[in-house]
Design a protein around this motif. Structure first.
Motif, PDB file in Angstrom:
ATOM      1  N   ALA A 201       1.469  -1.498   0.012  1.00  0.00           N
ATOM      2  CA  ALA A 201      -0.198   0.167   0.219  1.00  0.00           C
ATOM      3  C   ALA A 201       0.831   1.165   0.087  1.00  0.00           C
ATOM      4  O   ALA A 201       0.014   2.456   0.375  1.00  0.00           O
ATOM      5  CB  ALA A 201      -1.296  -0.026   1.323  1.00  0.00           C
ATOM      6  N   GLY A 202       2.066   1.146   0.320  1.00  0.00           N
ATOM      7  CA  GLY A 202       2.967   2.326   0.028  1.00  0.00           C
ATOM      8  C   GLY A 202       3.270   2.336   1.263  1.00  0.00           C
ATOM      9  O   GLY A 202       4.514   3.298   1.538  1.00  0.00           O
ATOM     10  N   ILE A 203       2.842   1.780   2.085  1.00  0.00           N
ATOM     11  CA  ILE A 203       3.767   2.216   3.628  1.00  0.00           C
ATOM     12  C   ILE A 203       4.641   1.407   4.090  1.00  0.00           C
ATOM     13  O   ILE A 203       4.942   0.086   4.238  1.00  0.00           O
ATOM     14  CB  ILE A 203       2.852   2.248   4.373  1.00  0.00           C
ATOM     15  CG1 ILE A 203       1.429   2.667   4.436  1.00  0.00           C
ATOM     16  CG2 ILE A 203       2.933   2.483   5.982  1.00  0.00           C
ATOM     17  CD1 ILE A 203      -0.495   2.713   5.024  1.00  0.00           C
ATOM     18  N   ARG A 204       5.777   1.792   3.537  1.00  0.00           N
ATOM     19  CA  ARG A 204       7.441   0.815   4.237  1.00  0.00           C
ATOM     20  C   ARG A 204       7.962   1.336   5.452  1.00  0.00           C
ATOM     21  O   ARG A 204       8.474   2.710   5.545  1.00  0.00           O
ATOM     22  CB  ARG A 204       8.379   1.658   2.879  1.00  0.00           C
ATOM     23  CG  ARG A 204       9.040   0.182   2.918  1.00  0.00           C
ATOM     24  CD  ARG A 204       9.949   0.296   1.391  1.00  0.00           C
ATOM     25  NE  ARG A 204       9.038   0.609  -0.003  1.00  0.00           N
ATOM     26  CZ  ARG A 204       8.906  -0.792  -0.221  1.00  0.00           C
ATOM     27  NH1 ARG A 204       8.855  -1.596   0.275  1.00  0.00           N
ATOM     28  NH2 ARG A 204       7.540  -0.613  -1.827  1.00  0.00           N
ATOM     29  N   LEU A 205       7.398   0.353   6.233  1.00  0.00           N
ATOM     30  CA  LEU A 205       8.419   1.135   7.962  1.00  0.00           C
ATOM     31  C   LEU A 205       9.823   0.622   7.998  1.00  0.00           C
ATOM     32  O   LEU A 205       9.623  -1.062   7.261  1.00  0.00           O
ATOM     33  CB  LEU A 205       7.998   0.793   8.888  1.00  0.00           C
ATOM     34  CG  LEU A 205       5.513   1.245   8.930  1.00  0.00           C
ATOM     35  CD1 LEU A 205       5.017   0.934   9.852  1.00  0.00           C
ATOM     36  CD2 LEU A 205       6.132   2.950   9.172  1.00  0.00           C
ATOM     37  N   SER A 206      10.729   0.619   8.508  1.00  0.00           N
ATOM     38  CA  SER A 206      11.487   0.500   9.342  1.00  0.00           C
ATOM     39  C   SER A 206      10.973  -0.935  10.038  1.00  0.00           C
ATOM     40  O   SER A 206      10.583  -1.005  10.531  1.00  0.00           O
ATOM     41  CB  SER A 206      12.530   1.257  10.246  1.00  0.00           C
ATOM     42  OG  SER A 206      11.878   1.761  11.273  1.00  0.00           O
ATOM     43  N   PRO A 207      12.673  -2.403  10.548  1.00  0.00           N
ATOM     44  CA  PRO A 207      12.123  -3.285  10.895  1.00  0.00           C
ATOM     45  C   PRO A 207      11.448  -2.472  12.666  1.00  0.00           C
ATOM     46  O   PRO A 207      10.571  -3.279  13.410  1.00  0.00           O
ATOM     47  CB  PRO A 207      13.176  -3.930  10.781  1.00  0.00           C
ATOM     48  CG  PRO A 207      13.746  -3.588  10.154  1.00  0.00           C
ATOM     49  CD  PRO A 207      13.289  -2.266   9.574  1.00  0.00           C
ATOM     50  N   PHE A 208      12.002  -1.496  13.147  1.00  0.00           N
ATOM     51  CA  PHE A 208      11.592  -0.859  14.219  1.00  0.00           C
ATOM     52  C   PHE A 208      10.553  -0.501  14.229  1.00  0.00           C
ATOM     53  O   PHE A 208      10.034  -1.039  15.053  1.00  0.00           O
ATOM     54  CB  PHE A 208      12.782   0.053  14.787  1.00  0.00           C
ATOM     55  CG  PHE A 208      12.698   0.300  16.180  1.00  0.00           C
ATOM     56  CD1 PHE A 208      13.314  -0.836  17.335  1.00  0.00           C
ATOM     57  CD2 PHE A 208      12.498   1.411  16.474  1.00  0.00           C
ATOM     58  CE1 PHE A 208      13.914  -0.327  18.297  1.00  0.00           C
ATOM     59  CE2 PHE A 208      12.068   1.762  17.715  1.00  0.00           C
ATOM     60  CZ  PHE A 208      12.538   0.575  18.893  1.00  0.00           C
TER      61      PHE A 208
ATOM     62  N   LEU B 235      10.172 -11.665  18.692  1.00  0.00           N
ATOM     63  CA  LEU B 235       9.471 -11.898  16.823  1.00  0.00           C
ATOM     64  C   LEU B 235      10.442 -10.791  16.241  1.00  0.00           C
ATOM     65  O   LEU B 235      10.519 -11.399  14.615  1.00  0.00           O
ATOM     66  CB  LEU B 235       7.943 -11.737  17.228  1.00  0.00           C
ATOM     67  CG  LEU B 235       7.150 -12.959  17.923  1.00  0.00           C
ATOM     68  CD1 LEU B 235       5.960 -12.277  17.894  1.00  0.00           C
ATOM     69  CD2 LEU B 235       7.943 -14.581  17.944  1.00  0.00           C
ATOM     70  N   ALA B 236      10.688 -10.226  17.051  1.00  0.00           N
ATOM     71  CA  ALA B 236      11.256  -9.282  15.340  1.00  0.00           C
ATOM     72  C   ALA B 236      12.481  -9.673  14.830  1.00  0.00           C
ATOM     73  O   ALA B 236      13.149  -9.097  14.043  1.00  0.00           O
ATOM     74  CB  ALA B 236      11.732  -7.770  16.793  1.00  0.00           C
ATOM     75  N   SER B 237      13.380 -10.776  15.135  1.00  0.00           N
ATOM     76  CA  SER B 237      14.147 -10.780  14.715  1.00  0.00           C
ATOM     77  C   SER B 237      13.852 -11.929  12.818  1.00  0.00           C
ATOM     78  O   SER B 237      14.036 -11.995  12.344  1.00  0.00           O
ATOM     79  CB  SER B 237      14.657 -12.571  15.453  1.00  0.00           C
ATOM     80  OG  SER B 237      13.536 -13.269  15.772  1.00  0.00           O
ATOM     81  N   VAL B 238      12.598 -12.183  13.480  1.00  0.00           N
ATOM     82  CA  VAL B 238      11.670 -12.244  11.882  1.00  0.00           C
ATOM     83  C   VAL B 238      11.739 -11.502  11.035  1.00  0.00           C
ATOM     84  O   VAL B 238      11.749 -11.990   9.695  1.00  0.00           O
ATOM     85  CB  VAL B 238       9.843 -13.414  12.360  1.00  0.00           C
ATOM     86  CG1 VAL B 238       9.572 -13.322  11.411  1.00  0.00           C
ATOM     87  CG2 VAL B 238      10.315 -14.653  12.953  1.00  0.00           C
ATOM     88  N   VAL B 239      11.888 -10.232  11.472  1.00  0.00           N
ATOM     89  CA  VAL B 239      11.729  -8.883  10.925  1.00  0.00           C
ATOM     90  C   VAL B 239      13.205  -8.736  10.152  1.00  0.00           C
ATOM     91  O   VAL B 239      13.331  -7.853   9.522  1.00  0.00           O
ATOM     92  CB  VAL B 239      10.364  -8.074  10.880  1.00  0.00           C
ATOM     93  CG1 VAL B 239       9.533  -8.741  10.270  1.00  0.00           C
ATOM     94  CG2 VAL B 239      10.881  -7.126  12.021  1.00  0.00           C
ATOM     95  N   SER B 240      13.827  -9.319  10.801  1.00  0.00           N
ATOM     96  CA  SER B 240      15.640  -8.977  10.706  1.00  0.00           C
ATOM     97  C   SER B 240      15.933  -7.502  12.100  1.00  0.00           C
ATOM     98  O   SER B 240      16.836  -6.944  11.256  1.00  0.00           O
ATOM     99  CB  SER B 240      15.625  -8.508   9.218  1.00  0.00           C
ATOM    100  OG  SER B 240      15.307  -9.591   8.444  1.00  0.00           O
TER     101      SER B 240
END
Ligand SMILES: Nc1ncnc2c1ncn2[C@@H]1O[C@H](COP(=O)(O)OP(=O)(O)OP(=O)(O)O)[C@@H](O)[C@H]1O
Ligand SMILES: [Mg+2]
Lengths: 221, 224, 255
Positions: free
Chosen positions: A87-94, A168-173
């Protein structure tokens, strides 16, 4: 036996993994420091909504809580991290982790605060209002302190769950502790870094778990 | 809005991958049922064992419960999945997930059931024993039936929370809802499978969440 | 016979005035037009069978319960109606509850200072001095640092009285202040109430302590079915009740 020691408790590999894992621990703690207060505030707001006299507010709050209690946090996290870019919303992993955990934690905190608020007898509110305190003052100085005290073990349990959830944050690197340990594991083909990370979680959370048991026993008696 | 529909609710993508995700839902449901059944039975068993107050046994149970309540399930999953093959034990990812989640649920269930058992006043034990019931009989016929009442709401909540963790299986390649959805998402370059997965989880779990709310209201918790 | 209207005159001369107060819960009428005027320094005692609306009337007097119609004045200031600064008015109306409702997470001192600090915005030292004075007046200065759980029921109720007194209200409402107490603790609370009255406080008291009513009350009001049936000075009221319902009630109370 030797193989177990070699594969799970390899001191050499642990030592090598240590700096990276400790850096990961820093990130884990940072996530906690952001997400726990945010979740508690969101949860308190949702809890107040769920005991509101306004039907619309009440049902919206309950729908919010139930929706995010039904949705596994990992699903939410992946939806935010891998789905929203479409949807054009690109969030950093954090940012993705913060948003996902905020929604999830708020729901759980809300249930706890709600139980706490409902556990305070109406007479307390009446006594406070009869001395001229406003609804907000009554909440801050009379209702909320008692509510928190009554559900303190549950609040602490939830904090433990959140610290565990950060893995779980490890899953999004996001380079938190489990991510760091997993990285070293994949380089060394040895599980010891994971044991090390597990040991640190234990060190972090075991005292809290004991404390909770202690409170629970005190409330029960 | 059109872009949004196209990316998140694309009918073609949905139609194409719905069967896969449905299959994933089957895996999620089967795994969840197994975990709940095994976890609660094991936990209740341990709690009853603890009631006999044999020091060493109680000590070991407490250590077990503490460790499995303190460790993040994902750490355990990775540890078992990547660690055991190194010492010659190879388990399927489904089995690994089942074992880990069962052990985690059992740890929490043990604590909850134990709290239930200790909440029953001593007088109940004494009354039961004074009529000639043995320890095990007193536990089974007098104490446990009363404990169940206060145990059910927290146990339901915990069982829901832990069955939701079946989604962690995605990390080790279990073809559950989330596993199927992330695969489908990368193949289709479209977020619709993720939407479908989220909907599938809500459809599966929302009834239980609502039921737990009802249970909680019904068996109002003492002490709070 | 003394009736409400010819005794009280205009509402503004009474310290607390209730006019034509109506209140229903759903379709069930609980107050059917209450008129009551409490004069300065007067202690008015309210009697009546369970469910007659005594608590509801009292709770309307600081709008913990919202009356459906009618008006209430405190020293001539209208309490009911729109645009009233309710919190400001409530400072002038102290309330003592049957179940004390002390804040369990605060000490006795904390219970008394809370409103002084948050409502009157007193600095801490001043609030504590005021609170200590209030606790002293109920004979509990040595219990200031105790939490409610460490106090007997009678002591808790006296702290609750101090909490209300500390705000220097113009009128105090008591809803069965002694009915949750063990019999041997009732006397202490009644003694405190007697002292409060001697200081010139205006008091509206719901209670079943007949003996106390006889000794201390200026006027006794009998309620039944949401209406005031009869009222008068205690001597006359107890010795020669005029209404059949009052007589029936009194003989039941005497057992
Ligand atoms: N919040 C409420 N909702 C519905 N009905 C109520 C409520 N509060 C009181 N009532 C009803 O109103 C009636 C009057 O109640 P109230 O408490 O004023 O009586 P009371 O004279 O104080 O009785 P008691 O001596 O038992 O305290 C009772 O029938 C009661 O059931
Ligand atoms: Mg009453």
């Amino acid at each position: 036996m030797d193989a177990i020691l070699q594969q799970f408790f390899n001191i050499e590999i642990m030592a090598k993994a240590m700096p990276l894992v400790l850096k990961g621990l820093g990130m884990t703690l940072l996530i906690c420091a952001v997400v726990i207060p945010l979740g508690a505030l969101g949860g308190l707001a949702a809890a107040l909504g769920s005991v509101s006299h306004n039907r619309l507010i009440r049902w919206s709050a309950i729908a919010f809580v139930d929706l995010f209690r039904a949705l596994p946090p990992l699903v939410l996290l992946i939806f935010i991290y891998a789905g929203l870019p479409f949807a054009g919303i690109r969030l950093s992993p954090f940012a993705a982790v913060t948003l996902g955990f905020f929604l999830n934690n708020s729901a759980y905190f809300a249930e706890i605060f709600r139980a706490g608020l409902l556990s305070v007898p109406v007479g307390q509110t009446e006594a406070a209002r009869s001395t001229g305190m406003t609804a907000t003052q009554t909440l801050i100085w009379v209702t909320l302190p008692q509510a928190v005290r009554n559900v303190l073990p549950d609040l602490l349990s939830n904090v433990v769950e959140i610290v565990k959830l950060t893995s779980l944050a490890s899953v999004v690197s996001l380079g938190e502790m489990l991510h760091a340990a997993g990285l070293v594991r994949s380089l060394t083909y040895n599980a010891s870094p994971l044991v090390l990370a597990g040991g640190i979680y234990l060190l972090l959370l075991w005292p809290l778990i004991r404390l909770i048991s202690h409170f629970e026993r005190r409330i029960a008696s | 809005m059109d872009v949004f529909l196209d990316q998140f609710l694309n009918p073609e993508v949905l139609a194409k991958y719905a069967p896969l995700i449905l299959k994933g839902a089957g895996v999620t449901v089967v795994l969840s049922l197994l975990v709940v059944l095994a976890g609660i039975c094991l936990g209740a068993l341990l709690a009853c064992l603890r009631a006999y107050r044999i020091n060493l046994v109680s000590f070991l149970i407490v250590i077990y419960a503490d460790v499995f309540r303190a460790l993040p399930p994902l750490v355990l999953i990775l540890l078992v999945f990547f660690g055991l093959p190194n010492i010659g034990i190879v388990l399927s990812s489904f089995t690994v997930l089942f074992i880990v989640l069962t052990l985690v649920l059992a740890a929490f269930a043990e604590e909850i059931v134990w709290a239930g058992i200790t909440s029953i006043p001593n007088g109940q034990w004494e009354a039961a024993r004074s009529t000639g019931l043995g320890f095990t009989q007193a536990l089974a016929y007098v104490v446990l039936p009363q404990a169940v009442r206060m145990v059910i709401p927290p146990l339901t909540n915990r069982a829901i929370a832990i069955t939701k963790m079946t989604a962690l299986g995605m990390v080790i390649g279990v073809p559950d809802i989330l596993g199927q959805a992330t695969t489908a998402q990368s193949f289709s370059a479209n977020a619709s499978p993720l939407t479908l997965a989220a909907v599938a989880y809500v459809v599966l779990f929302l009834p239980f969440v609502i039921a737990s709310r009802w249970l909680e209201a019904r068996f109002a918790r003492p002490g709070s | 016979m003394e009736t409400v209207s010819n005794r009280a005159g205009t509402p503004s001369t009474a310290t607390l005035s209730l006019r034509a107060l109506h209140k229903s819960f759903g379709t069930f009428p609980v107050l059917n037009g209450i008129d009551l005027h409490v004069q300065r320094s007067e202690m008015v005692f309210v009697l009546g069978p369970s469910g007659s609306g005594k608590s509801t009337m009292l709770r309307c007097c600081n709008r913990l319960e919202e009356p459906d119609s009618g008006a209430i004045w405190v020293e001539g200031d209208l309490l009911t109606g729109p645009g009233v600064d309710l919190n400001k008015m409530r400072q002038r109306i102290g309330m003592v509850f049957q179940s004390f409702n002390l804040y369990p997470h605060l000490t006795a001192l904390g219970n008394v200072t809370l409103a002084l600090r948050r409502v009157l915005k007193m600095p801490r030292a001043e609030a504590e001095a005021e609170a200590m004075a209030a606790l002293k007046s109920v004979g509990l200065s040595d219990r200031a640092r105790h939490t409610p759980a460490q106090l007997s029921g009678g002591q808790q109720q006296r702290v609750a009285i101090a909490r209300a007194l500390a705000l220097k209200p113009t009128v105090m409402l008591f809803d069965e202040p002694t009915s949750a107490l063990d019999p041997e603790l009732v006397g202490d609370v009644l003694d405190v109430m007697r002292e409060v009255k001697e200081q010139g406080m205006t008091m509206l008291v719901v209670s079943h302590e007949m003996q106390f009513a006889r000794e201390a009350a200026d006027r006794v009001v009998f309620m039944d079915g949401g209406s005031i049936i009869e009222q008068g000075p205690p001597d006359r009221f107890f010795a020669a009740p005029e209404q059949e319902r009052t007589r029936a009630f009194l003989s039941r109370m005497r057992g």
